[in-house]
Structure formats: C-alpha cells, structure tokens
Design an enzyme around this catalytic site. Structure first.
Site, short mmCIF file in Angstrom:
data_model
loop_
_atom_site.label_atom_id
_atom_site.label_comp_id
_atom_site.label_asym_id
_atom_site.label_seq_id
_atom_site.Cartn_x
_atom_site.Cartn_y
_atom_site.Cartn_z
CB SER A 20 -0.88 0.01 1.25
OG SER A 20 -1.51 1.26 1.45
CE1 TYR A 63 -4.65 -2.34 4.79
CE2 TYR A 63 -3.56 -0.23 4.43
CZ TYR A 63 -4.18 -1.37 3.93
OH TYR A 63 -4.29 -1.53 2.57
#
Length: 254
Positions: free
Chosen positions: A139, A152
C-alpha cells in the site's frame, strides 16, 4: 509477468480490487481462480462469470490456506501465478490497549501471516514452473502513515520488506516477486471509502494496473501515478509534508 496465458490464484478476491483484477485478467486470456470465505458468494460469482473458478479459503486460518492450496493445485497443476490479495484495514485508537489490541492482532494475522502462509503453501510448486510470479499487495501507507490505521500501515510496510527480501532469496529460481502498491481506492476496505472523493475510482486503478503489467513485464513494483506521492516522499525530501497532507486530506485522518 506476462499479461496472458497464465493460471492465476487470487484469494480474497470476491469484491473490490481483487475481483476487479480477477475479471480483467480473465478477459486477457488467463485462467483465474478466486478465493473467499463465503460459499454462496463464490457460487454466485462463478455463475455470473463463466470460466471463473472458485475455492473457499479463509486467509486468516492456516488450515484453510493449506486445504485451499491442495484443492487449487489438484485442479490446476499448471498454476504459475499467486496473488496474495487478502487484507483488512481497521481504524484504531492507541491511547488504550483495550481499544486496539484485538484489532491489531487481526490485522497482522490477515495482512502479514496470511501472505506468508500463502507463499509457504505454493512456493515449492511455483518453483517447478518455468515462469512463475508471486504478486504481493502492500500500500502507499507502507511508506507514509495514516494516523488512524497504525496496524494496517505497519502490516503493509512488512509486506514491502518481505517482498524485497524474498525476491533476493528466490533470485536463483523461476519465481518473480512483484509488489502492487495501491493508493486509497474506492472499495469497502473502510466504511465510506467507496464514496470517498479522496480515493481513486476502482475502474481507473485497475485499468492503470493492467497497463503497467502489460507494458512493464519486468517491473518489481507496480505503482499507479497516484501512489507515487506517498511512495517517494522520503526520497524527495518532503516526507513530513506528505504525512501532514495525507492526514489532513484523508476523511479518516481527522
């Protein structure tokens, strides 16, 4: 990786980026197997998209991964691409452990242990194929943190370094390691993200990813233009400004 003629397994692909990518890859002439936890949803997707194979898998469960791997390889012994797509994202408040610990453990189990277990289940088989690829999914938040999603961010940073390290180890094999680095995309990863103006439209993201896969078959990282703001802040020397801009602009960064 070549854009067609592959047999591809994509666990965690019953919606969002995973499903959109699976359908585009199928349209390019690949055999695609999608995986997910919900049997009814898998059956519906198979009926709606003829030729799309399905397998039940829970990427947070080690035994489920092993069972799914056996099923996939028994039905598709020519499998040569694994896409470690599954992941979850949770908003967390780290002022109090009772409010974040369970969430953090779930994120790490799914986002870090999941891909590790998937690679472990398939790597020996992939090494027997003359041209194989493991596509990991990190990401933009692996490189620039969003304040409200600490676990995350950390999990995706782990996937980035895992990809870098495993690529070095498997350099003497036929297996390529390619890392997909999405920005925020309009999916259901977080509540409200599907309607977020901050997030990239899903169809635009997948279209750009497919173009990059086709035009840069030897790329180690797949980066749409929109993610480069986050990916290269430290290299450009404006990391602090990028962190501030991300957390001021993102609707979940309040």
């Amino acid at each position: 990786m070549d854009i067609s003629g592959n047999t591809i397994f994509i666990p965690g692909s019953t919606s969002g980026i995973g499903l959109a990518l699976a359908l585009e890859l199928q349209a390019k002439g690949n055999t695609v197997i999608i995986g997910g936890r919900r049997t009814a949803l898998l059956e519906r997707l198979a009926a709606e998209h003829p030729g799309l194979d399905t397998v039940e898998i829970d990427t947070a469960d080690a035994a489920s991964i092993q069972a799914a791997a056996k099923e996939v390889l028994a039905k598709h012994p020519d499998l040569n691409v694994l896409v470690a797509m599954a992941g979850i994202m949770r908003v967390e408040d780290w002022h109090r452990p009772e409010s974040f610990l369970e969430s953090a453990e779930a994120v790490v189990t799914t986002n870090v242990l999941g891909p590790i277990r998937l690679i472990a289940a398939f790597v020996e088989h992939l090494r027997t194929r003359p041209d194989a690829t493991i596509l990991t999914v990190s990401s933009g938040l692996a490189f620039t943190p969003l304040k409200v999603t600490p676990s995350y961010n950390a999990s995706k940073a782990a996937i980035h370094m895992l990809s870098e390290s495993v690529r070095l180890q498997l350099a003497d094999t036929s297996v390529k390691i390619v890392e997909l680095e999405p920005p925020a995309v309009r999916t259901a990863l977080l509540p409200g993200q599907e309607e977020s103006e901050f997030a990239m439209p899903l169809d635009e993201f997948v279209s750009e990813v497919m173009t990059l896969l086709e035009t840069r078959p030897d790329a180690r990282e797949i980066q749409v233009e929109r993610v480069k703001f986050l990916r290269y802040g430290e290299a450009r020397g404006d990391y602090d400004q990028v962190v501030a801009a991300l957390n001021a602009a993102d609707p979940h960064g309040d």
